[in-house]
Design a protein around this motif. Structure first.
Motif, mmCIF file in Angstrom:
data_model
loop_
_atom_site.group_PDB
_atom_site.id
_atom_site.type_symbol
_atom_site.label_atom_id
_atom_site.label_comp_id
_atom_site.label_asym_id
_atom_site.label_seq_id
_atom_site.Cartn_x
_atom_site.Cartn_y
_atom_site.Cartn_z
ATOM 1 N N THR A 177 0.923 -1.314 0.075
ATOM 2 C CA THR A 177 0.030 0.030 0.011
ATOM 3 C C THR A 177 0.880 1.280 0.126
ATOM 4 O O THR A 177 2.018 1.175 0.563
ATOM 5 N N GLY A 178 0.446 2.217 -0.777
ATOM 6 C CA GLY A 178 1.211 3.447 -0.761
ATOM 7 C C GLY A 178 1.802 3.522 -2.035
ATOM 8 O O GLY A 178 1.572 3.116 -3.162
ATOM 9 N N GLU A 179 3.001 4.435 -1.870
ATOM 10 C CA GLU A 179 3.754 4.715 -3.255
ATOM 11 C C GLU A 179 5.110 3.931 -3.505
ATOM 12 O O GLU A 179 5.794 3.797 -2.517
ATOM 13 N N LEU A 180 5.248 3.153 -4.682
ATOM 14 C CA LEU A 180 6.362 2.452 -4.873
ATOM 15 C C LEU A 180 7.168 3.455 -5.880
ATOM 16 O O LEU A 180 7.091 3.594 -6.993
ATOM 17 N N ASN A 211 -5.127 -7.599 -8.367
ATOM 18 C CA ASN A 211 -5.762 -6.013 -8.091
ATOM 19 C C ASN A 211 -4.963 -5.115 -8.582
ATOM 20 O O ASN A 211 -4.717 -3.775 -7.931
ATOM 21 N N ARG A 212 -4.370 -5.131 -10.000
ATOM 22 C CA ARG A 212 -3.666 -4.086 -10.415
ATOM 23 C C ARG A 212 -4.711 -3.006 -10.690
ATOM 24 O O ARG A 212 -5.884 -3.130 -11.248
ATOM 25 N N SER A 213 -4.060 -1.922 -10.679
ATOM 26 C CA SER A 213 -5.082 -0.604 -10.895
ATOM 27 C C SER A 213 -4.923 -0.437 -12.556
ATOM 28 O O SER A 213 -3.931 -0.638 -13.098
ATOM 29 N N PRO A 214 -5.678 0.372 -13.180
ATOM 30 C CA PRO A 214 -5.891 0.834 -14.450
ATOM 31 C C PRO A 214 -4.258 1.403 -14.809
ATOM 32 O O PRO A 214 -3.605 1.431 -16.002
ATOM 33 N N GLU A 215 -3.758 2.227 -13.899
ATOM 34 C CA GLU A 215 -2.477 3.085 -14.196
ATOM 35 C C GLU A 215 -1.366 2.067 -14.005
ATOM 36 O O GLU A 215 -0.427 2.439 -14.673
ATOM 37 N N SER A 240 -0.886 3.102 -4.574
ATOM 38 C CA SER A 240 -1.366 4.520 -5.264
ATOM 39 C C SER A 240 -0.590 5.113 -6.292
ATOM 40 O O SER A 240 -0.935 5.988 -6.916
ATOM 41 N N PHE A 241 0.899 4.670 -6.333
ATOM 42 C CA PHE A 241 1.717 5.306 -7.418
ATOM 43 C C PHE A 241 2.924 4.383 -7.728
ATOM 44 O O PHE A 241 3.281 3.545 -6.620
ATOM 45 N N CYS A 242 3.249 4.108 -8.858
ATOM 46 C CA CYS A 242 4.480 3.498 -9.146
ATOM 47 C C CYS A 242 5.055 4.209 -10.299
ATOM 48 O O CYS A 242 4.616 4.358 -11.440
ATOM 49 N N ASP A 243 6.474 4.363 -9.966
ATOM 50 C CA ASP A 243 7.195 4.926 -11.141
ATOM 51 C C ASP A 243 8.311 3.950 -11.516
ATOM 52 O O ASP A 243 8.040 2.710 -11.503
#
Length: 119
Positions: free
Chosen positions: A23-26, A87-91, A59-62
């Motif tokens: 959970t959170g930003e990767l 549970n992959r997000s569209p992003e 919430s974020f992956c760069d």
């Protein structure tokens, strides 16, 4: 917006199956936590044959986060297990598609790796 720190937890819902939840930003700063948690989980569960990486809270992956996912995949394969991104997000799917890694994590490449391990 303030960053959402990465949290990584794991459990063994079934024999031989590990669930790694993020959970959170990767990103660059947080990716070592994911790799470290995966390494510790695999060391603690040598009979693990399947790792389900739950990305629902991501919430974020760069690009650094993507590199961490590849490192986790490499660790999982080295342990003789298969990685599945749940549970992959569209992003996240968009990022995987743009980098030509969607099939690696979800399609024929993942299936071929499993078949290779089974033979």
């Amino acid at each position: 917006m303030p960053p959402h720190p990465l949290a990584c937890t794991w459990s063994m819902p079934y024999p031989g199956v590990a669930r790694l939840t993020v959970t959170g930003e990767l990103d660059y700063d947080s990716q070592p936590a994911l790799v470290r948690t995966a390494r510790e989980m695999l060391a603690a569960q040598p009979d693990c044959r399947s790792v389900r990486l739950d990305c629902g809270g991501l919430s974020f992956c760069d690009s650094s986060g993507l590199a961490a996912l590849l490192m986790v995949d490499r660790l999982v394969r080295s342990a003789g297990a298969a990685l599945q991104l749940d549970n992959r997000s569209p992003e996240l799917d968009r990022l995987l598609r743009r980098t030509n890694l969607l099939a690696h994590f979800t399609g024929s490449a993942a299936e071929n790796a499993q078949q290779h391990r089974d033979s």
